[in-house]
Design an enzyme around this catalytic site. Structure first.
Site, PDB file in Angstrom:
ATOM      1  N   ARG A 128      -1.481  -5.376   8.796  1.00 13.81           N
ATOM      2  CA  ARG A 128      -0.113  -4.923   8.558  1.00 13.81           C
ATOM      3  C   ARG A 128       0.452  -4.347   9.855  1.00 13.81           C
ATOM      4  O   ARG A 128      -0.193  -3.511  10.505  1.00 13.81           O
ATOM      5  CB  ARG A 128      -0.069  -3.864   7.452  1.00 13.81           C
ATOM      6  CG  ARG A 128       1.344  -3.364   7.108  1.00 13.81           C
ATOM      7  CD  ARG A 128       1.286  -2.446   5.889  1.00 13.81           C
ATOM      8  NE  ARG A 128       2.495  -1.690   5.658  1.00 13.81           N
ATOM      9  CZ  ARG A 128       3.448  -2.023   4.791  1.00 13.81           C
ATOM     10  NH1 ARG A 128       3.338  -3.132   4.086  1.00 13.81           N
ATOM     11  NH2 ARG A 128       4.508  -1.273   4.625  1.00 13.81           N
ATOM     12  N   GLY A 155       7.060  -2.039  -2.892  1.00 17.15           N
ATOM     13  CA  GLY A 155       6.441  -0.741  -3.000  1.00 17.15           C
ATOM     14  C   GLY A 155       6.956   0.045  -4.182  1.00 17.15           C
ATOM     15  O   GLY A 155       6.354   0.074  -5.252  1.00 17.15           O
ATOM     16  N   ARG A 156       8.108   0.686  -3.995  1.00 17.07           N
ATOM     17  CA  ARG A 156       8.628   1.574  -5.032  1.00 17.07           C
ATOM     18  C   ARG A 156       8.850   0.863  -6.368  1.00 17.07           C
ATOM     19  O   ARG A 156       8.658   1.460  -7.428  1.00 17.07           O
ATOM     20  CB  ARG A 156       9.919   2.224  -4.538  1.00 17.07           C
ATOM     21  CG  ARG A 156       9.681   3.334  -3.507  1.00 17.07           C
ATOM     22  CD  ARG A 156      10.910   3.613  -2.663  1.00 17.07           C
ATOM     23  NE  ARG A 156      11.164   2.539  -1.711  1.00 17.07           N
ATOM     24  CZ  ARG A 156      12.188   2.519  -0.867  1.00 17.07           C
ATOM     25  NH1 ARG A 156      13.071   3.521  -0.882  1.00 17.07           N
ATOM     26  NH2 ARG A 156      12.345   1.526  -0.013  1.00 17.07           N
ATOM     27  N   PRO A 212       0.829  -1.204   0.000  1.00 10.64           N
ATOM     28  CA  PRO A 212       0.000   0.000   0.000  1.00 10.64           C
ATOM     29  C   PRO A 212       0.866   1.258   0.000  1.00 10.64           C
ATOM     30  O   PRO A 212       1.829   1.345   0.756  1.00 10.64           O
ATOM     31  CB  PRO A 212      -0.801  -0.119   1.302  1.00 10.64           C
ATOM     32  CG  PRO A 212       0.037  -1.003   2.174  1.00 10.64           C
ATOM     33  CD  PRO A 212       0.744  -1.952   1.261  1.00 10.64           C
ATOM     34  N   TYR A 251       0.220   5.022  12.249  1.00 10.20           N
ATOM     35  CA  TYR A 251      -1.214   5.315  12.243  1.00 10.20           C
ATOM     36  C   TYR A 251      -1.887   4.732  13.490  1.00 10.20           C
ATOM     37  O   TYR A 251      -1.223   4.249  14.393  1.00 10.20           O
ATOM     38  CB  TYR A 251      -1.826   4.859  10.916  1.00 10.20           C
ATOM     39  CG  TYR A 251      -1.262   5.694   9.782  1.00 10.20           C
ATOM     40  CD1 TYR A 251      -1.801   6.949   9.493  1.00 10.20           C
ATOM     41  CD2 TYR A 251      -0.146   5.280   9.064  1.00 10.20           C
ATOM     42  CE1 TYR A 251      -1.249   7.752   8.497  1.00 10.20           C
ATOM     43  CE2 TYR A 251       0.407   6.081   8.072  1.00 10.20           C
ATOM     44  CZ  TYR A 251      -0.153   7.308   7.796  1.00 10.20           C
ATOM     45  OH  TYR A 251       0.404   8.107   6.821  1.00 10.20           O
ATOM     46  N   ALA A 291       0.366  -0.207  11.176  1.00 15.14           N
ATOM     47  CA  ALA A 291       1.799   0.071  11.066  1.00 15.14           C
ATOM     48  C   ALA A 291       2.051   1.553  10.820  1.00 15.14           C
ATOM     49  O   ALA A 291       1.143   2.370  10.738  1.00 15.14           O
ATOM     50  CB  ALA A 291       2.378  -0.757   9.913  1.00 15.14           C
ATOM     51  N   GLN A 297      -6.844  -1.332   1.968  1.00 17.44           N
ATOM     52  CA  GLN A 297      -6.218  -1.059   3.258  1.00 17.44           C
ATOM     53  C   GLN A 297      -6.965   0.055   3.970  1.00 17.44           C
ATOM     54  O   GLN A 297      -7.101   1.172   3.448  1.00 17.44           O
ATOM     55  CB  GLN A 297      -4.754  -0.647   3.112  1.00 17.44           C
ATOM     56  CG  GLN A 297      -4.069  -0.601   4.489  1.00 17.44           C
ATOM     57  CD  GLN A 297      -2.734   0.111   4.490  1.00 17.44           C
ATOM     58  OE1 GLN A 297      -2.680   1.309   4.252  1.00 17.44           O
ATOM     59  NE2 GLN A 297      -1.672  -0.622   4.761  1.00 17.44           N
TER      60      GLN A 297
END
Length: 385
Positions: free
Chosen positions: A240, A327-328, A40, A196, A193, A115
């Site tokens: 997560r 991710g990236r 995400p 948050y 995670a 998510q």
């Protein structure tokens, strides 16, 4: 059986069984063609009311060859909105907008989880539809400036959540999870995670409460996950976690005992998966993998360079996880599984100028491997003239 295809463009043999990242995976709630998960990632491509923009459907559909897509963080209710133009799953407009996304992904044969990301203390009155001060476990502000709709601002001191606020936050997640299924998502991931709300209850410096939610820092996470699992089915729910992640001023002096207790409590629920980020100071994968008997997704790129093919393969071969999230690499390589198959270096740079803007540029205009090859052929043809 080995699935081997000969590329007529490059002459390379593509053995899709060669990389463990490309082997199928099936377990409770999951039936995946490969072990690549798109992590995400917040991209700010929502309208001001939180409805995903039309371009969002194209973005996720481009990446539908992943074993599993996990959406960017979505606020379950505006009470949990952490930023301007971050999407929501509260209203009928939100549900309709996300249905367009899930239909586009499913048309490409993909699978996508939503998510749910409640900001907790994260946020600012100038970045929230309610225009109010956000609330978290304790009145501890984020130490760094936060994004607002017109730039950046100092983080406000959050309001400490009451017991009623906590119950409401759980109810908001349940409602949003049901909305996610109505919107066509295959399941839901709770964001526990990266600073948050759920992470704020787990961490030392953001949970200073003296009540049951402070004495037992796992209590909120357990109640939240249990409530959502009961509402939509544990086999459609992932979680997560990022033990020891210091992002946004989080501090966990000794995360091991907290997360062991949490994993031990949640393991019997039979969730679809646990999505776990590793940490230099606390090797969460090695410590928690033996305690988790369901599917485990590993993320090893958090606070590091982007995850390479070799790193992902090593996680699988060492038995630290069943799936690996990228991710990236997925941002700039929409066809990441195809690139893994030919050992592409994954070197396309991120368009930083448009990373957090609101249009297609720097979002859906990254080339596929096939597109790059075609461009090369065109260049060669032009040079021959």
């Amino acid at each position: 059986m080995t699935n081997t295809a000969q590329s007529t463009e490059t002459g390379h043999s593509t053995d899709t069984a060669h990389s463990p990242l490309l082997t199928p995976y099936a377990a409770r709630g999951l039936d995946l063609p490969n072990r690549l998960v798109m992590a995400p990632m917040t991209r700010f491509r929502a309208a001001e009311d939180g409805t995903p923009l039309p371009v969002v459907a194209e973005y996720y559909a481009q990446r539908a060859d992943a074993g599993l897509l996990v959406s960017e963080g979505i606020w379950p209710h505006r009470r949990g909105q952490s930023g301007w133009r971050i999407p929501g799953l509260e209203t009928e407009a939100h549900v309709a907008g996300w249905r367009t996304v899930t239909e586009a992904v499913h048309a490409r044969g993909g699978r996508i989880y939503a998510q749910l990301m409640h900001g907790g203390r994260q946020g600012h009155p100038r970045s929230r539809l309610l225009g109010d001060v956000p609330a978290g476990p304790s009145a501890v502000p984020t130490p760094s400036p936060v994004h607002v709709k017109d730039g950046k601002a100092e983080a406000p001191v959050p309001r400490e959540m009451t017991t009623a606020d906590i119950r409401t936050a759980i109810d908001d997640h349940v409602a949003a999870a049901r909305n996610a299924l109505r919107a066509g998502f295959d399941g839901v991931e709770i964001h526990g995670a990266n600073s948050y709300l759920t992470h704020q209850f787990l961490a030392d410096n953001t949970n200073l409460r003296s009540d049951a939610y402070g004495r037992e820092r796992t209590l909120f996470a357990v109640e939240l996950v249990t409530a959502v699992a009961e509402a939509i089915g544990a086999h459609r729910l992932g979680l997560r976690l990022s033990p020891g992640n210091p992002q946004f001023g989080m501090a966990e002096r000794n995360p091991g005992p907290v997360y062991r207790a949490l994993v031990d409590t949640l393991d019997p629920l039979g969730l679809a998966y646990l999505h776990l980020t590793d940490n230099d100071a606390y090797p969460a994968l090695a410590d928690l993998r033996p305690r988790w008997h369901g599917t485990l997704i590993a993320n090893v790129g958090e606070n590091h360079a982007p995850t390479s093919q070799a790193q992902g393969e090593r996680v699988l071969t060492e038995g630290l996880a069943d799936l690996v999230s990228y991710g990236r690499a997925f941002l700039t390589h929409p066809d990441l599984p195809a690139r893994i198959a030919v050992h592409d270096p994954l070197a396309t740079p991120i368009d930083m100028a448009h990373l957090y803007t609101h249009g297609a540029e720097g979002y859906t205009d990254y080339p596929t491997l096939e597109g790059e090859r075609r461009a090369g052929r065109r260049d060669a043809a032009v040079a021959a003239l």
